[in-house]
Motif scaffolding. Structure first.
Motif, PDB file in Angstrom:
ATOM      1  N   LEU A  61       0.835  -1.195   0.000  1.00  0.00           N
ATOM      2  CA  LEU A  61       0.000   0.000   0.000  1.00  0.00           C
ATOM      3  C   LEU A  61       0.875   1.253   0.000  1.00  0.00           C
ATOM      4  CD1 LEU A  61      -2.801  -0.995   2.524  1.00  0.00           C
ATOM      5  CD2 LEU A  61      -2.823  -1.153   0.032  1.00  0.00           C
ATOM      6  N   PRO A  62       0.348   2.343  -0.508  1.00  0.00           N
ATOM      7  CA  PRO A  62       1.183   3.551  -0.631  1.00  0.00           C
ATOM      8  C   PRO A  62       1.462   4.196   0.716  1.00  0.00           C
ATOM      9  CG  PRO A  62      -1.066   4.017  -1.283  1.00  0.00           C
ATOM     10  CD  PRO A  62      -0.991   2.536  -1.089  1.00  0.00           C
ATOM     11  N   MET A  63       2.608   4.846   0.811  1.00  0.00           N
ATOM     12  CA  MET A  63       2.929   5.657   1.967  1.00  0.00           C
ATOM     13  C   MET A  63       2.131   6.956   1.908  1.00  0.00           C
ATOM     14  SD  MET A  63       5.116   4.091   3.941  1.00  0.00           S
ATOM     15  CE  MET A  63       6.091   5.303   4.823  1.00  0.00           C
ATOM     16  N   PRO A  64       2.095   7.716   2.992  1.00  0.00           N
ATOM     17  CA  PRO A  64       1.323   8.961   2.983  1.00  0.00           C
ATOM     18  C   PRO A  64       1.846   9.949   1.949  1.00  0.00           C
ATOM     19  CG  PRO A  64       1.874   8.321   5.231  1.00  0.00           C
ATOM     20  CD  PRO A  64       2.663   7.428   4.331  1.00  0.00           C
ATOM     21  N   PRO A  65       0.976  10.809   1.444  1.00  0.00           N
ATOM     22  CA  PRO A  65       1.436  11.884   0.572  1.00  0.00           C
ATOM     23  C   PRO A  65       2.186  12.923   1.392  1.00  0.00           C
ATOM     24  CG  PRO A  65      -0.880  12.162   1.046  1.00  0.00           C
ATOM     25  CD  PRO A  65      -0.486  10.838   1.646  1.00  0.00           C
ATOM     26  N   THR A  66       2.899  13.774   0.718  1.00  0.00           N
ATOM     27  CA  THR A  66       3.703  14.779   1.425  1.00  0.00           C
ATOM     28  C   THR A  66       2.843  15.812   2.147  1.00  0.00           C
ATOM     29  OG1 THR A  66       3.856  16.071  -0.613  1.00  0.00           O
ATOM     30  CG2 THR A  66       5.639  14.507  -0.151  1.00  0.00           C
ATOM     31  N   THR A  67       1.543  15.845   1.841  1.00  0.00           N
ATOM     32  CA  THR A  67       0.657  16.781   2.537  1.00  0.00           C
ATOM     33  C   THR A  67       0.269  16.290   3.928  1.00  0.00           C
ATOM     34  OG1 THR A  67      -1.166  15.730   1.348  1.00  0.00           O
ATOM     35  CG2 THR A  67      -0.319  17.825   0.468  1.00  0.00           C
ATOM     36  N   ALA A  68       0.673  15.106   4.283  1.00  0.00           N
ATOM     37  CA  ALA A  68       0.346  14.584   5.611  1.00  0.00           C
ATOM     38  C   ALA A  68       0.889  15.518   6.688  1.00  0.00           C
ATOM     39  CB  ALA A  68       0.943  13.193   5.778  1.00  0.00           C
ATOM     40  N   GLN A  69       0.083  15.782   7.695  1.00  0.00           N
ATOM     41  CA  GLN A  69       0.517  16.658   8.783  1.00  0.00           C
ATOM     42  C   GLN A  69       1.083  15.887   9.972  1.00  0.00           C
ATOM     43  OE1 GLN A  69      -3.409  18.849   8.516  1.00  0.00           O
ATOM     44  NE2 GLN A  69      -2.071  20.556   9.057  1.00  0.00           N
ATOM     45  N   PHE A  70       0.763  14.611  10.072  1.00  0.00           N
ATOM     46  CA  PHE A  70       1.376  13.754  11.087  1.00  0.00           C
ATOM     47  C   PHE A  70       1.197  12.299  10.672  1.00  0.00           C
ATOM     48  CE2 PHE A  70      -2.974  14.301  12.680  1.00  0.00           C
ATOM     49  CZ  PHE A  70      -3.359  12.989  12.970  1.00  0.00           C
ATOM     50  N   VAL A  71       1.946  11.440  11.305  1.00  0.00           N
ATOM     51  CA  VAL A  71       1.911  10.013  11.005  1.00  0.00           C
ATOM     52  C   VAL A  71       1.967   9.244  12.328  1.00  0.00           C
ATOM     53  CG1 VAL A  71       3.044   8.095   9.808  1.00  0.00           C
ATOM     54  CG2 VAL A  71       3.103  10.388   8.812  1.00  0.00           C
ATOM     55  N   ILE A  72       1.267   8.114  12.377  1.00  0.00           N
ATOM     56  CA  ILE A  72       1.362   7.198  13.508  1.00  0.00           C
ATOM     57  C   ILE A  72       1.819   5.852  12.964  1.00  0.00           C
ATOM     58  CG2 ILE A  72       0.203   6.223  15.516  1.00  0.00           C
ATOM     59  CD1 ILE A  72      -1.893   8.413  15.238  1.00  0.00           C
ATOM     60  N   VAL A  73       2.942   5.376  13.457  1.00  0.00           N
ATOM     61  CA  VAL A  73       3.616   4.213  12.875  1.00  0.00           C
ATOM     62  C   VAL A  73       3.378   2.983  13.735  1.00  0.00           C
ATOM     63  CG1 VAL A  73       5.798   3.266  12.069  1.00  0.00           C
ATOM     64  CG2 VAL A  73       5.387   5.734  11.931  1.00  0.00           C
ATOM     65  N   GLY A  74       2.878   1.932  13.116  1.00  0.00           N
ATOM     66  CA  GLY A  74       2.649   0.673  13.817  1.00  0.00           C
ATOM     67  C   GLY A  74       3.938  -0.106  14.001  1.00  0.00           C
ATOM     68  N   LEU A  75       4.132  -0.647  15.180  1.00  0.00           N
ATOM     69  CA  LEU A  75       5.374  -1.341  15.517  1.00  0.00           C
ATOM     70  C   LEU A  75       5.313  -2.838  15.271  1.00  0.00           C
ATOM     71  CD1 LEU A  75       6.172   0.464  18.892  1.00  0.00           C
ATOM     72  CD2 LEU A  75       6.899   1.084  16.584  1.00  0.00           C
ATOM     73  N   THR A  76       4.101  -3.389  15.126  1.00  0.00           N
ATOM     74  CA  THR A  76       3.978  -4.836  15.011  1.00  0.00           C
ATOM     75  C   THR A  76       3.490  -5.231  13.618  1.00  0.00           C
ATOM     76  OG1 THR A  76       1.653  -5.040  15.627  1.00  0.00           O
ATOM     77  CG2 THR A  76       3.253  -4.831  17.434  1.00  0.00           C
ATOM     78  N   ARG A  77       3.493  -6.518  13.389  1.00  0.00           N
ATOM     79  CA  ARG A  77       2.890  -7.062  12.175  1.00  0.00           C
ATOM     80  C   ARG A  77       1.507  -7.625  12.510  1.00  0.00           C
ATOM     81  NH1 ARG A  77       1.978 -10.855   8.432  1.00  0.00           N
ATOM     82  NH2 ARG A  77       2.602 -10.377   6.284  1.00  0.00           N
ATOM     83  N   GLY A  78       0.753  -6.818  13.249  1.00  0.00           N
ATOM     84  CA  GLY A  78      -0.629  -7.154  13.516  1.00  0.00           C
ATOM     85  C   GLY A  78      -0.900  -7.895  14.802  1.00  0.00           C
ATOM     86  N   LEU A  79       0.129  -8.480  15.427  1.00  0.00           N
ATOM     87  CA  LEU A  79      -0.035  -9.225  16.663  1.00  0.00           C
ATOM     88  C   LEU A  79       1.119  -8.913  17.595  1.00  0.00           C
ATOM     89  CD1 LEU A  79      -1.128 -12.727  15.298  1.00  0.00           C
ATOM     90  CD2 LEU A  79      -2.593 -11.093  16.511  1.00  0.00           C
ATOM     91  N   PRO A  80       0.936  -9.105  18.896  1.00  0.00           N
ATOM     92  CA  PRO A  80       2.060  -8.901  19.821  1.00  0.00           C
ATOM     93  C   PRO A  80       3.224  -9.836  19.503  1.00  0.00           C
ATOM     94  CG  PRO A  80      -0.018  -9.161  21.006  1.00  0.00           C
ATOM     95  CD  PRO A  80      -0.292  -9.524  19.589  1.00  0.00           C
ATOM     96  N   PHE A  81       4.403  -9.408  19.924  1.00  0.00           N
ATOM     97  CA  PHE A  81       5.638 -10.181  19.748  1.00  0.00           C
ATOM     98  C   PHE A  81       5.950 -10.443  18.273  1.00  0.00           C
ATOM     99  CE2 PHE A  81       3.902 -11.602  23.923  1.00  0.00           C
ATOM    100  CZ  PHE A  81       4.820 -10.942  24.721  1.00  0.00           C
ATOM    101  N   THR A  82       5.463  -9.562  17.421  1.00  0.00           N
ATOM    102  CA  THR A  82       5.890  -9.533  16.017  1.00  0.00           C
ATOM    103  C   THR A  82       6.365  -8.119  15.738  1.00  0.00           C
ATOM    104  OG1 THR A  82       3.738  -8.850  15.129  1.00  0.00           O
ATOM    105  CG2 THR A  82       4.107 -11.221  15.406  1.00  0.00           C
ATOM    106  N   GLU A  83       7.130  -7.956  14.667  1.00  0.00           N
ATOM    107  CA  GLU A  83       7.638  -6.624  14.338  1.00  0.00           C
ATOM    108  C   GLU A  83       7.268  -6.256  12.917  1.00  0.00           C
ATOM    109  OE1 GLU A  83      12.024  -4.951  13.850  1.00  0.00           O
ATOM    110  OE2 GLU A  83      11.465  -5.092  15.980  1.00  0.00           O
ATOM    111  N   ASN A  84       6.842  -5.033  12.743  1.00  0.00           N
ATOM    112  CA  ASN A  84       6.626  -4.465  11.421  1.00  0.00           C
ATOM    113  C   ASN A  84       7.900  -4.673  10.606  1.00  0.00           C
ATOM    114  OD1 ASN A  84       6.409  -2.761   9.198  1.00  0.00           O
ATOM    115  ND2 ASN A  84       5.771  -0.971  10.379  1.00  0.00           N
TER     116      ASN A  84
END
Length: 536
Positions: A61-84
């Protein structure tokens, strides 16, 4: 968060968020358009593993456009004890585009393997299931913190995502299961705090109710989702309506088939958030904000002293936190009575019978001036902070009328006062010389009472039914008649089961630790406690 799947039950943890230009937002939101001059609303997106390339296990999926005013980044791959899998790359994108950013991590109920692996890795005792579940949540937070450390990022806030997970479901359907889920979430909160992060909660009303029983945590910030918009202003309404947990809403979110969107709730400007108080819903005696229950005591000179618990069955030396408390003839830790996340104290004036509220500051002291919350309370002894006794997620008070032995429930309103209705919940209680509110003793997710019988010295457990009444009582001790004081500070030894504290005639203070099935050997907490005339 979640991938842009079409099933609406689960979104976060499998989804990524992308921000659209403000012009496009007007088409999506209708009347929810660009912020007004005094609103300073910001629009943003969250991103996670679905924005990773397919070669890395993402959805491309595409990353945010440059007009984004903020971003929240997920640390997991959907479940605990996994990493993005592309966390480092996404953080580099944030830096390259100079975007303010938060992080989020998934909460999840542990598998049996995770319970075995992580159940001993945390600050709580692993001797009970409650302790191991709390430790797993703590380890989920530490795993997320380690991911951040590996990429050299310390975001100002890490949000905790709590929602149904079909791949690793939460147990639901009973109060006991809801409380077990709370143990996991609370472990996450403590793990993030111990790692130096402010935190908040992401969920929705139905998911939060199903998982936690609508756990009320008014001191914890909220990121509320509107889901798929049913009407144009729904995301804006999430900013102003009561949140799923009672906490203040700082961010709201919505999504469509392709993207997720976020906005700030005015006047929040996506800045840092304070670390919340511990907000323990399982105890009325955590006074310092470190998740370890404490003991308060008034000395004969009228000074009030705090004995901080270490979470392992011991108390620190007393620290004087107030003077002039000799004017009160009833003192009680009542829990978070005001709804700010910090635990409070009730005190009754001997001369007038007025009931005063002292608002805790969550750091071992008080804030503001005390306020009168009731008059005519001289008729009652004792006055007991029992936690949430009727299941409405607000702490309550139980009081016995001395003249009749009738027991009454005074339901808290969650904002520093009582509801208008007072309920008679028992008669004949003058046969009890001590009544205390320890919390949930039997592990069913409901607050209980413990009482000492005057004529026999028996100790009785009166299990709460979760709706403002009792189940059948159970005798849990004999020979308690010699104790000159009995109280409970909740769980003092860290196994998540409330304990009992008692003083003998020699002035020794004893901890009587409990497990889910009964008592452990008592431990000496200290001597010289005969100079104390109130322990609470």
């Amino acid at each position: 968060m979640s991938a842009p799947i079409r099933v609406d039950v689960v979104r976060k943890g499998l989804r990524g968020l992308v921000i659209v230009p403000l012009a496009a937002l007007a088409l999506v939101l209708g009347v929810l358009t660009a912020p007004t001059a005094n609103a300073a609303v910001m629009f943003g997106n969250d991103i996670s593993w679905p924005q990773c390339p397919t070669a890395q296990g993402g959805s491309g999926l595409p990353m945010p456009p440059t007009t984004a005013q903020f971003v929240i980044v997920g640390l997991t791959r959907g479940l605990p004890f996994t990493e993005n899998p592309c966390l480092a790359t996404q953080f580099q994108w944030v830096k390259d585009h100079s975007k303010p950013a938060h992080a989020y991590t998934m909460a999840g109920f542990p598998t049996s393997a995770q319970l075995s692996t992580y159940g001993t890795q945390g600050p709580w005792s692993s001797s009970t299931r409650a302790g191991t579940l709390s430790n797993v949540g703590y380890s989920e937070a530490k795993y997320a913190a380690a991911s951040l450390s590996r990429i050299g990022w310390r975001p100002p806030v890490v949000w905790i995502d709590v929602e149904p997970r079909p791949a690793q479901p939460w147990p639901v359907g009973t109060s006991a299961r809801e409380q077990e889920n709370r143990f996991v979430v609370e472990g996450l909160m403590r793990g993030l705090r111990d790692s130096g992060y402010a935190y908040g909660l992401y969920s929705n009303a139905s998911g939060w109710q199903e998982i936690t029983g609508s756990w009320r945590l008014p001191g914890v910030p909220v990121w509320a989702t509107a889901g798929r918009l049913d009407y144009p202003n729904e995301a804006l309404d999430r900013c102003t309506q009561a949140s799923f947990s009672g906490g203040h809403v700082f961010l709201s979110q919505w999504w469509d088939d392709t993207r997720d969107y976020d906005r700030t709730c005015e006047p929040y400007a996506f800045t840092a958030l304070p670390v919340p108080p511990s907000s323990l819903s399982f105890s009325t005696a955590e006074f310092t904000g470190d998740w370890n229950n404490d003991v308060l005591a008034r000395w004969s000179d009228g000074s009030l002293r705090l004995y901080a618990g270490n979470g392992r069955g011991a108390l620190a030396a007393g620290v004087r936190i107030a003077t002039g408390w000799g004017i009160y003839n009833a003192l009680e830790t009542v829990g978070d009575f005001t709804g700010d996340g910090a635990l409070d104290v009730l005190a009754r004036t001997t001369s007038t019978g007025d009931l005063w509220l002292y608002r805790g500051n969550g750091r071992g002291g008080f804030t503001g001036s005390p306020v009168v919350v009731g008059r005519g309370w001289a008729a009652f002894t004792p006055i007991v902070g029992v936690g949430d006794f009727n299941g409405d997620q607000r702490v309550d008070v139980i009081a016995r009328r001395s003249s009749t032995g009738d027991l009454y429930l005074y339901r808290g309103n969650g904002t520093g006062g009582f509801q208008s209705t007072v309920t008679l919940i028992g008669t004949g209680w003058n046969g009890m010389s001590t009544i205390i509110g320890p919390g949930d003793v039997n592990g069913d997710g409901r607050a209980d009472l413990i009482a000492r019988e005057r004529s026999t010295g028996y100790l009785w457990l009166y299990p709460g039914n979760g709706a403002g009444g009792f189940l059948s009582r159970v005798r849990i001790g004999t020979g308690w008649g010699s104790m000159t004081a009995i109280m409970s500070a909740g769980d003092l030894d860290g196994n998540r089961i409330p304990d009992v504290v008692a003083r003998d005639s020699a002035g020794n203070l004893w901890l009587y630790p409990r497990t889910a099935s009964g008592w452990l050997a008592r431990r000496l907490l200290g001597g010289g406690w005969n100079v104390v005339n109130a322990i609470f």
